[in-house]
Enzyme design. Sequence first.
Site, PDB file in Angstrom:
ATOM      1  CD  GLU A 257     -16.821  19.322 -13.536  1.00  0.00           C
ATOM      2  OE1 GLU A 257     -15.834  19.817 -12.893  1.00  0.00           O
ATOM      3  OE2 GLU A 257     -17.711  19.827 -14.450  1.00  0.00           O
ATOM      4  CB  CYS A 291     -12.744  18.517  -6.679  1.00  0.00           C
ATOM      5  SG  CYS A 291     -14.389  19.076  -6.475  1.00  0.00           S
TER       6      CYS A 291
HETATM    7  P1  NAD Z   1     -11.221   8.165  -8.105  1.00  0.00           P
HETATM    8  O1  NAD Z   1     -10.986   8.600  -9.556  1.00  0.00           O
HETATM    9  O2  NAD Z   1     -10.518   7.021  -7.595  1.00  0.00           O
HETATM   10  O3  NAD Z   1     -12.826   7.264  -8.387  1.00  0.00           O
HETATM   11  C1  NAD Z   1     -14.022   8.163  -8.967  1.00  0.00           C
HETATM   12  C2  NAD Z   1     -14.898   7.215  -9.395  1.00  0.00           C
HETATM   13  O4  NAD Z   1     -14.170   6.486 -10.517  1.00  0.00           O
HETATM   14  C3  NAD Z   1     -15.452   6.069  -8.768  1.00  0.00           C
HETATM   15  O5  NAD Z   1     -16.789   5.931  -9.121  1.00  0.00           O
HETATM   16  C4  NAD Z   1     -14.640   5.029  -9.119  1.00  0.00           C
HETATM   17  O6  NAD Z   1     -15.036   3.577  -8.719  1.00  0.00           O
HETATM   18  C5  NAD Z   1     -14.210   4.885 -10.402  1.00  0.00           C
HETATM   19  N1  NAD Z   1     -13.154   4.200 -11.000  1.00  0.00           N
HETATM   20  C6  NAD Z   1     -12.039   4.191 -10.374  1.00  0.00           C
HETATM   21  N2  NAD Z   1     -11.020   3.361 -11.077  1.00  0.00           N
HETATM   22  C7  NAD Z   1     -11.823   3.454 -12.215  1.00  0.00           C
HETATM   23  C8  NAD Z   1     -11.394   2.724 -13.736  1.00  0.00           C
HETATM   24  N3  NAD Z   1     -10.341   2.308 -13.892  1.00  0.00           N
HETATM   25  N4  NAD Z   1     -12.246   2.835 -14.787  1.00  0.00           N
HETATM   26  C9  NAD Z   1     -13.545   3.427 -14.557  1.00  0.00           C
HETATM   27  N5  NAD Z   1     -13.842   4.021 -13.197  1.00  0.00           N
HETATM   28  C10 NAD Z   1     -12.988   3.596 -12.304  1.00  0.00           C
HETATM   29  O7  NAD Z   1     -11.748   9.183  -7.518  1.00  0.00           O
HETATM   30  P2  NAD Z   1     -12.119   9.360  -5.743  1.00  0.00           P
HETATM   31  O8  NAD Z   1     -11.176   8.802  -5.053  1.00  0.00           O
HETATM   32  O9  NAD Z   1     -13.470   8.447  -5.707  1.00  0.00           O
HETATM   33  O10 NAD Z   1     -12.756  10.761  -5.746  1.00  0.00           O
HETATM   34  C11 NAD Z   1     -11.630  11.639  -5.435  1.00  0.00           C
HETATM   35  C12 NAD Z   1     -11.167  12.373  -6.451  1.00  0.00           C
HETATM   36  O11 NAD Z   1     -12.323  13.038  -7.337  1.00  0.00           O
HETATM   37  C13 NAD Z   1     -10.503  13.719  -6.368  1.00  0.00           C
HETATM   38  O12 NAD Z   1      -9.291  13.686  -7.194  1.00  0.00           O
HETATM   39  C14 NAD Z   1     -11.363  14.738  -6.458  1.00  0.00           C
HETATM   40  O13 NAD Z   1     -10.971  16.241  -6.575  1.00  0.00           O
HETATM   41  C15 NAD Z   1     -12.169  14.174  -7.312  1.00  0.00           C
HETATM   42  N6  NAD Z   1     -13.534  15.160  -7.650  1.00  0.00           N
HETATM   43  C16 NAD Z   1     -13.541  16.059  -8.477  1.00  0.00           C
HETATM   44  C17 NAD Z   1     -14.899  16.962  -8.494  1.00  0.00           C
HETATM   45  C18 NAD Z   1     -14.701  17.929  -9.414  1.00  0.00           C
HETATM   46  O14 NAD Z   1     -16.211  18.301  -9.653  1.00  0.00           O
HETATM   47  N7  NAD Z   1     -14.203  18.456 -10.299  1.00  0.00           N
HETATM   48  C19 NAD Z   1     -15.947  16.696  -7.386  1.00  0.00           C
HETATM   49  C20 NAD Z   1     -15.524  15.594  -6.513  1.00  0.00           C
HETATM   50  C21 NAD Z   1     -14.458  15.081  -6.609  1.00  0.00           C
END
Ligand code: NAD
Length: 483
Positions: A257, A291
Site C-alpha cells: 500500500e 495517502c
Molecule cells: P516511509 O516509506 O518512509 O516509511 C514507512 C515504513 O517503512 C516505516 O515503518 C519505516 O520505518 C519503514 N522504512 C523506512 N525505510 C525503510 C527501509 N529502507 N527498509 C524497510 N523499511 C523501511 O513512509 P512514511 O513517511 O512513514 O509514510 C508516508 C507514506 O506512506 C506516504 O507515501 C503515504 O502515501 C504512504 N501511505 C500509504 C497508505 C496506503 O494504504 N496506500 C497508507 C498510509 C500511508
Amino acid sequence: MTQVVDETLAAVPRGLLIGSDWVSTDATFEVTDPARGEVLAQVADAGVAEALDAVVAAHDAFGGWAATAPRARAEVLRRAYEIMSAELEQCARLIVLENGKAWNDAMGEAAYAAEFFRWFSEEASRVSGDFRLAPSGDKTIIVDHQPMGVAYMITPWNFPAAMATRKLAPALAAGCTAVLKPAAETPLTALWVAEVLRRAGAPSGVVNVITTSQPGPVSESVLADRRTATLSFTGSTFVGKLLLEQTARRALPSSMELGGNAPLLVLQGADVEEAVEGAVLAKMRNGGSACTAANRFYVHESLATEFTNAFERALGALKIGSGLDPAHDLGALVSVKERDKVLDLVHKAEEEGGAASPATGAPAEGAFLSPYVVRGVTHGQTLTREEIFGPVAPIITVQSTDEAVEMANDTEYGLISYVFAPNAGEGIRVARRMDTGMVAINRGVASDPAAPFGGMKESGLGREGGFAGIHEFLETKYMAVDL
Ligand code: NAD
C-alpha cells in the site's frame, strides 16, 4: 527535553513483544510529541538479532494458530474489537500524543482501526473453496485456502492504529502469525494494539512487535529469513520499491500500500457546496497527511472562482492547535522536519508562479502549519507531481471533463480519486475512466473496512480490507482427485 507525564502513556509497554514476553534492549530511541516537542517515551531499539528472535517466535506459534478453529480465531479478534471499542479514548490519546493529529481525527482512526478486528472476525469463518468436476470429466478439482505462515508487517506513522489493525486482523483471521514493525515516529500505538490482542487471548507468539530505529537492516534480515512467508507494507512508493527488490530475491509474496497523488475533480454542473464540503474532508482529514489526501484540485472554469473562494473560507474557519483539545480541527504534523518539507513545496509552487495564501494562522511553537490554497497552478508543476502530505491545496482550472480526466491520470500514482459531478450517473461514468483503485463520488471519504482498499500503478499491489484482504494472507491450494 522535558518528559511528558501521562497516565495512558505510562500504561503502554516499551519493550519488544517476542513470544509471550515484553523484552527490553540496552539500546532505546526517543518518541516525541510533535505539538510540544517533548519526549514521550524511550522504547526498545531492536537490532537484527531481536528481529530474528521475533520471526522464530512467530514461526513456532504458526502451527498451533493455523490449526486453531477459524471460529476460535474469530473470537480472539471479536474480543479485541470489544476491548478497543471500550478504550477508544486511550487509543486516540496515544495517537494524538505521538502523531500530533486532531482529536476528532484520532477518535475516527481509533474507531476505524477497531472495525478491522470486527470485520475480519466475521471473515475468519467465511473463507470458501471450490469443488467441481473438471471440464474433461477425468477428475475432481478441489480448491482450498491455507494460511501462508509468518507475515512481516511494516506500517507508517500517519495512521499508527489503523494501518496495524488493517494487517493484523486479516493475518490472524487467516491463521498466519505476525511480526509487526511500526514506524519509529509512532511505535506506542502499535505496542498498545498488540497488548489489546494479548488481552483478547492471542496465544504466545501469534503477535510479535519489534520497534527499531534501523528499519533498513532489520527488515532486510527478516525478509531474507526463510521462516518469513509474506510481506505486507504500507508506506512510501520509494521504500516499497526497495523492499520489492528484497522480496524478489526470495519470490516472497508482497502486498504493497504505497503513496498517492489523489486528484479531486469538480466537474461542470457540480454542486459547489457539496464539493467544498467533500474537498475539506478529502484534503484535511489527518491534516493532509494521508495517502488518500486530495493532492490536486481540477476545477471546471465555470465554477473555479466560486469553489476556490468558498474552499478557502472553509479552511480559514478551521481551528488549529493541540490535538488533545477537541475544539481544534487541525493538529500538528508528525514532526517539524515533515512540516518544513510541506512548506518547501509551498515555496517551490510560489517560485513556479502559484499564488499561495495561508487560510488562517497557526501556533508558532510545534509542528503546526496553516492550510494553504495555491491558485494559478498549472498541471505539470511540482504540486501536481509530488505527494504533498500536508494541508496544501493547489487549484488547477480546466475547460472540460476530458481535460480533467487526462490530467488526473497523468501520474505514476493510482490510489484514489475524488469526482464531484452533477449526478451519480455522470460520477460513475467519469469514475470508470480514472486510473485509480478507488474513486469517491460526490463525497470526501471512501475508506471502509468492508471495502477493498488499494491502488493501481505505483500506488501498490494487492488490496486490504473487504473480502479481498484476507486473501493477502492465504495461499490457494488446488488438489486433483480421481473420480
Ligand atoms: P516511509 O516509506 O518512509 O516509511 C514507512 C515504513 O517503512 C516505516 O515503518 C519505516 O520505518 C519503514 N522504512 C523506512 N525505510 C525503510 C527501509 N529502507 N527498509 C524497510 N523499511 C523501511 O513512509 P512514511 O513517511 O512513514 O509514510 C508516508 C507514506 O506512506 C506516504 O507515501 C503515504 O502515501 C504512504 N501511505 C500509504 C497508505 C496506503 O494504504 N496506500 C497508507 C498510509 C500511508
